[in-house]
Design a protein around this motif. Structure first.
Motif, PDB file in Angstrom:
ATOM      1  N   HIS A 398       0.743  -1.178  -0.116  1.00  0.00           N
ATOM      2  CA  HIS A 398      -0.007   0.144  -0.101  1.00  0.00           C
ATOM      3  C   HIS A 398       1.067   1.437   0.101  1.00  0.00           C
ATOM      4  CE1 HIS A 398      -3.358   2.749   0.978  1.00  0.00           C
ATOM      5  NE2 HIS A 398      -2.523   3.214   1.892  1.00  0.00           N
ATOM      6  N   ASN A 399       1.803   1.220   0.563  1.00  0.00           N
ATOM      7  CA  ASN A 399       2.907   2.475   1.000  1.00  0.00           C
ATOM      8  C   ASN A 399       3.574   2.500  -0.351  1.00  0.00           C
ATOM      9  OD1 ASN A 399       2.364   3.962   3.732  1.00  0.00           O
ATOM     10  ND2 ASN A 399       2.092   1.768   3.986  1.00  0.00           N
ATOM     11  N   ARG A 400       4.079   1.409  -1.066  1.00  0.00           N
ATOM     12  CA  ARG A 400       4.627   1.530  -2.323  1.00  0.00           C
ATOM     13  C   ARG A 400       4.115   2.169  -3.464  1.00  0.00           C
ATOM     14  NH1 ARG A 400       8.777   1.690  -3.873  1.00  0.00           N
ATOM     15  NH2 ARG A 400       9.606  -0.338  -4.982  1.00  0.00           N
ATOM     16  N   ALA A 401       2.651   2.573  -3.339  1.00  0.00           N
ATOM     17  CA  ALA A 401       2.094   3.424  -4.382  1.00  0.00           C
ATOM     18  C   ALA A 401       2.389   4.734  -4.497  1.00  0.00           C
ATOM     19  CB  ALA A 401       0.708   3.242  -4.099  1.00  0.00           C
ATOM     20  N   ARG A 402       3.327   5.239  -3.437  1.00  0.00           N
ATOM     21  CA  ARG A 402       3.792   6.437  -3.352  1.00  0.00           C
ATOM     22  C   ARG A 402       4.976   6.554  -4.397  1.00  0.00           C
ATOM     23  NH1 ARG A 402       3.569   7.965   2.935  1.00  0.00           N
ATOM     24  NH2 ARG A 402       1.629   7.693   3.178  1.00  0.00           N
ATOM     25  N   GLY A 405      12.004   8.358  -3.911  1.00  0.00           N
ATOM     26  CA  GLY A 405      12.715   9.590  -3.819  1.00  0.00           C
ATOM     27  C   GLY A 405      12.537  10.229  -2.483  1.00  0.00           C
ATOM     28  N   GLU A 406      11.401   9.667  -1.760  1.00  0.00           N
ATOM     29  CA  GLU A 406      11.264   9.989  -0.244  1.00  0.00           C
ATOM     30  C   GLU A 406      12.436   9.419   0.814  1.00  0.00           C
ATOM     31  OE1 GLU A 406       7.201   9.245   0.371  1.00  0.00           O
ATOM     32  OE2 GLU A 406       6.456  10.579  -0.966  1.00  0.00           O
ATOM     33  N   ARG A 407      12.247   9.964   1.796  1.00  0.00           N
ATOM     34  CA  ARG A 407      13.006   9.641   2.742  1.00  0.00           C
ATOM     35  C   ARG A 407      12.341   8.284   3.403  1.00  0.00           C
ATOM     36  NH1 ARG A 407      17.794  11.169   3.149  1.00  0.00           N
ATOM     37  NH2 ARG A 407      18.019  11.374   5.476  1.00  0.00           N
ATOM     38  N   ARG A 408      13.118   7.214   3.795  1.00  0.00           N
ATOM     39  CA  ARG A 408      12.781   5.737   4.198  1.00  0.00           C
ATOM     40  C   ARG A 408      13.014   5.672   5.799  1.00  0.00           C
ATOM     41  NH1 ARG A 408      14.323   0.322   1.181  1.00  0.00           N
ATOM     42  NH2 ARG A 408      12.900  -0.858   2.149  1.00  0.00           N
ATOM     43  N   VAL A 409      11.985   5.244   6.453  1.00  0.00           N
ATOM     44  CA  VAL A 409      12.526   5.108   8.068  1.00  0.00           C
ATOM     45  C   VAL A 409      12.609   3.773   8.308  1.00  0.00           C
ATOM     46  CG1 VAL A 409      11.457   5.590  10.289  1.00  0.00           C
ATOM     47  CG2 VAL A 409      11.404   7.434   8.478  1.00  0.00           C
ATOM     48  N   PHE A 410      13.669   3.381   8.877  1.00  0.00           N
ATOM     49  CA  PHE A 410      13.916   2.020   9.259  1.00  0.00           C
ATOM     50  C   PHE A 410      13.704   1.781  10.882  1.00  0.00           C
ATOM     51  CE2 PHE A 410      15.804   1.867   5.009  1.00  0.00           C
ATOM     52  CZ  PHE A 410      15.543   0.829   4.700  1.00  0.00           C
ATOM     53  N   THR A 420      16.868   6.916   5.515  1.00  0.00           N
ATOM     54  CA  THR A 420      17.676   6.784   4.519  1.00  0.00           C
ATOM     55  C   THR A 420      17.002   7.335   3.401  1.00  0.00           C
ATOM     56  OG1 THR A 420      19.468   5.739   3.233  1.00  0.00           O
ATOM     57  CG2 THR A 420      17.406   4.498   3.858  1.00  0.00           C
ATOM     58  N   ALA A 421      17.530   7.736   2.207  1.00  0.00           N
ATOM     59  CA  ALA A 421      16.985   8.074   1.092  1.00  0.00           C
ATOM     60  C   ALA A 421      16.352   6.716   0.376  1.00  0.00           C
ATOM     61  CB  ALA A 421      17.883   8.624   0.070  1.00  0.00           C
ATOM     62  N   LEU A 656       9.983  11.645  12.668  1.00  0.00           N
ATOM     63  CA  LEU A 656       8.270  11.935  12.769  1.00  0.00           C
ATOM     64  C   LEU A 656       7.507  12.143  11.428  1.00  0.00           C
ATOM     65  CD1 LEU A 656       5.870  12.427  14.773  1.00  0.00           C
ATOM     66  CD2 LEU A 656       6.386  14.987  14.281  1.00  0.00           C
ATOM     67  N   ARG A 657       8.176  12.558  10.458  1.00  0.00           N
ATOM     68  CA  ARG A 657       7.733  12.725   9.438  1.00  0.00           C
ATOM     69  C   ARG A 657       7.568  11.506   8.661  1.00  0.00           C
ATOM     70  NH1 ARG A 657       8.860  17.231   5.103  1.00  0.00           N
ATOM     71  NH2 ARG A 657       7.465  16.930   3.332  1.00  0.00           N
ATOM     72  N   GLY A 658       8.506  10.654   8.671  1.00  0.00           N
ATOM     73  CA  GLY A 658       8.421   9.108   8.172  1.00  0.00           C
ATOM     74  C   GLY A 658       7.186   8.214   8.820  1.00  0.00           C
ATOM     75  N   ILE A 659       7.127   8.505  10.022  1.00  0.00           N
ATOM     76  CA  ILE A 659       5.811   7.954  10.917  1.00  0.00           C
ATOM     77  C   ILE A 659       4.712   8.317  10.320  1.00  0.00           C
ATOM     78  CG2 ILE A 659       4.919   7.132  13.044  1.00  0.00           C
ATOM     79  CD1 ILE A 659       7.441   5.553  12.570  1.00  0.00           C
TER      80      ILE A 659
END
Length: 723
Positions: A398-402, A405-410, A420-421, A656-659
């Motif tokens: 579902h989130n891969r529909a975006r 190039g965004e930031r990824r939160v692990f 990371t990018a 926070l943005r990633g969450i």
């Protein structure tokens, strides 16, 4: 006599096991018990009050004593929450004014005057050297005398304790629920399972123990009791060995293995021999934990037991003396030559790995035929994939529909987080949608027919607990990614810690961010007051325990996000201190009371994670102006000493943005799927309940539900995850 595990049942289920005792007329004491519970935000259900009233007053009084002790600890009221500024939140001084006063008092003190003057000559004064800074200046009794009694309000938390079955039935049911959980448990629940497994080893057992960490603690009890072990991989034996040494059964941290008795060594070697003898290919699993197996071999001396040759092979592989090619290496070899179809065919033998690899496989495909082969393989093996994996992949796709190039939160299993990018290419929409439909259909097939489905609307935005390791233990705590409404005018955070052996300074802070995640302001020991609220003052050591608070007026908050955090300035980390927990309270503007009032506590969670900065949750202001809590359960590495909100606010904002911008799979997703098989679906209005049995899903169990109802609340939310 009380059952030794009564408190454990109460914490996990909010049910009080049926007290044993002679019949009597305990109604007066039972009502007094109920009134005492009200003072800490709990109450007895009508059924439980009635049951207690049938016992003697002495039995009820003893039950009340034990129960009050347990619930006070659940909500954080078992310690004395003192504050530095006696009148907090009133009369908190300006930061510079306060520091100046501390310096003036140091100059007036013969013992500190010369040291302070020497620092002033350099232009820098260390606050920690000032005698009146960082330690309580008044007793807890003085604090109580300085604050009016709390004014009760309709919005105060009220957690209902329900009547349970006999202690043995309740303990057995809890054991089966935890041991048979389809999702990993948090640290506290896993520790409780270990106690339960020892107690219940001779009783009913779950049909299966799918989570490996759970299996390790169950096997520990079975080993001590002389029962057959539940083993199907060599790693099961390694985890059991870690449990025997009180080590980490998740195998994340290395375990220092203890010397083991000959019977234990024989049991471990026999288990390894049986697993490898039945399936020699499982020797390949040794590679993932080679060093741990080598250390274990030094303790159990496999060469002394030649009658178990397959066990000897395990340690030969660990030492590199015997080859055992791994499944993953075969997959990587095929992908290395762009043979996606061959890799997919191989992965059908490991359905869970295939599903976890779907994103990579689809990005590797060069042709439509290859993409079709990937989806076809997923359709073929879907019935053999664990429900938790199905839902995790569904959330991921579902989130891969975006856009990329965004930031990824692990976030790792212990809550450690980094960013990371995101450089992945997109998954083709057609395949992504086909897989989403497949996942939903398979999940719907596995969900039980709920009959009459009764749903509390407030639970719909609670994230599914796909791993208990993403949630801290405590009261009112929800899984990472959950949203819950915040009702009240005053929001107050608190942290409490007690050091183990050396001075430890935790600093509670809160940063306010705007819609672009830019800093608006913050409250901390370096900024005690602002238009938003007040800080209770810095405490720099906690030999007897210490507390800090931040009081916020939500209507005055500038910005769209409030992010509380706990920074370790110096001393012991979150996993070393004797005790540490965080929470928040909500109050109406006219309520008075002490800095800490148990009945206003909405959440209290333990702080047990890696790193030196804790981010338990954040508060978001919606487009409707209402505030909601977003649960994060994150830990930043920080620095060894001197962590401050001013220095980590950029990292905090990025995380926070990633969450916030990630869509988590919530209870709403499963209730929508369940509704297709329900005889009827009703949103609960908070008042009346149906007469007949229902499947109820909500934040709190309502009173008056039919006894044959299935009840799912945050305490057993994992029960929603299909097997």
């Amino acid at each position: 006599m009380a059952h030794p595990l009564e408190a454990l049942v109460l914490r996990h289920t909010h049910r009080l096991p049926d007290p044993s005792g002679p019949a009597g007329q305990g109604d007066v004491v039972a009502r007094q018990f109920d009134a005492a519970l009200l003072s800490v935000g709990f109450k007895l259900s009508a059924a439980l009050l009635g049951r207690l009233s049938e016992l003697t007053g002495e039995t009820v009084a003893e039950t009340a004593r034990r129960t009050l002790e347990t619930v006070r600890e659940m909500v954080g009221d078992h310690v004395r929450h003192n504050v530095y500024f006696l009148d907090f939140p009133a009369n908190v001084p300006d930061t510079f004014e306060f520091w100046t006063r501390c310096v003036t008092e140091a100059l007036a003190d013969d013992a500190s005057r010369e040291r302070t003057l020497a620092q002033l000559r350099t232009g820098v004064v260390d606050l920690l050297t000032l005698p009146t800074y960082g330690t309580y200046r008044h007793a807890y009794a003085d604090l109580l005398a300085a604050h009016d009694e709390l004014i009760a309000a309709a919005g105060d938390r009220m957690t209902v304790l329900h009547a349970g079955a006999s202690p043995e039935v309740e303990v057995g049911a809890l054991y089966l629920a935890l041991a048979g959980s389809s999702t990993p448990l948090g640290e506290e629940a896993l520790r409780d399972l270990r106690v339960l497994a020892e107690h219940c080893v001779d009783g009913p057992q779950p049909d299966s123990v799918p989570v490996r960490e759970n299996r390790a603690v169950v096997n520990l009890a079975r080993l001590h009791a002389g029962r057959d072990l539940l083993l199907d991989t060599v790693t099961d034996v390694l985890r059991l060995a870690c449990a025997l040494s009180d080590g980490d059964v998740s195998l994340t941290d290395p375990t220092r293995f203890r010397s083991l008795s000959r019977p234990i060594r024989r049991a471990l070697l026999a288990g390894l021999d049986a697993v490898v003898g039945a399936s020699p290919a499982k020797l390949a699993d040794v590679h993932a934990h080679r060093e741990a197996f080598k250390r274990l071999g030094e303790r159990i001396h496999p060469h002394e037991y030649p009658r178990w040759p397959h066990a000897l092979d395990v340690f030969a592989v660990a030492r590199g003396e015997k080859e055992a090619r791994t499944f993953d290496s075969r997959v990587e070899e095929l992908l290395g030559v762009n043979d996606v179809t061959g890799a997919v065919e191989l992965l059908t033998a490991a359905p869970g790995r295939l599903f976890r690899s779907l994103d990579r496989l689809l990005r590797t495909c060069l042709t439509q035929d290859e993409r079709d082969a990937v989806v076809a393989a997923a359709e073929q093996v879907a019935p053999r994939v664990a429900g938790r994996v199905l839902l995790s992949v569904r959330e991921h796709l579902h989130n891969r529909a975006r856009e990329s190039g965004e930031r990824r939160v692990f976030v790792n299993r212990r809550g450690g987080a980094w960013v990371t990018a995101d450089e992945r290419t997109l998954v083709y929409p057609a395949e992504r949608e086909r897989l989403v439909d497949l996942l939903d259909a398979e999940t719907r097939r596995r969900l039980p027919a709920p009959g009459h489905l009764l749903v509390d609307p407030d639970v719909l935005d609670v994230a599914l607990p796909l791993s208990g390791k993403a949630t801290a233990a405590g009261l009112g705590v929800l899984p990472r990614g959950s949203l819950s409404p915040v009702e009240g005018e005053l929001l107050r955070f608190f942290v409490h810690w007690k050091q183990t052996s050396r001075d430890t300074d935790y600093d509670l802070s809160a940063v306010m961010l705007d819609a672009a995640y830019e800093t608006v302001c913050w409250l901390s020991y370096t900024n005690l007051t602002d238009v938003e609220g007040e800080h209770s003052g810095d405490i720099t050591e906690a030999p007897q325990g210490a507390s800090e608070f931040i009081n916020l007026r939500l209507g005055a908050v500038r910005g769209d996000f409030v992010v509380p955090q706990v920074n370790i300035f110096s001393g012991e980390d979150f996993e070393t201190v004797e005790e540490s927990f965080f929470g928040f309270m909500l109050r109406d503007a006219e309520q008075a009371g002490r800095p800490f009032e148990a009945r206003t506590v909405r959440m209290k969670s333990g702080l047990r994670g890696p790193g030196r900065v804790a981010l338990p949750l954040a508060f978001l202001r919606g487009s409707d102006g209402r505030w909601r809590a977003k649960w994060t359960h994150l830990y930043l590495r920080g620095t060894p000493n001197g962590n401050r909100v001013e220095e980590n606010r950029v990292s905090v904002a990025t995380l926070l943005r990633g969450i916030v911008e990630r869509d988590y799979l919530t209870v709403r997703h499963l209730t929508d799927l369940m509704s297709d098989r329900a005889t009827s679906t009703t949103l609960w209005d908070g008042a009346s309940v149906p007469d007949g049995p229902v499947t109820y899903i909500g934040l709190e169990r309502p009173e008056g539900l039919h006894p044959d109802s299935v009840v799912v609340t945050p305490e057993n939310l994992r029960a929603l995850i299909p097997a």
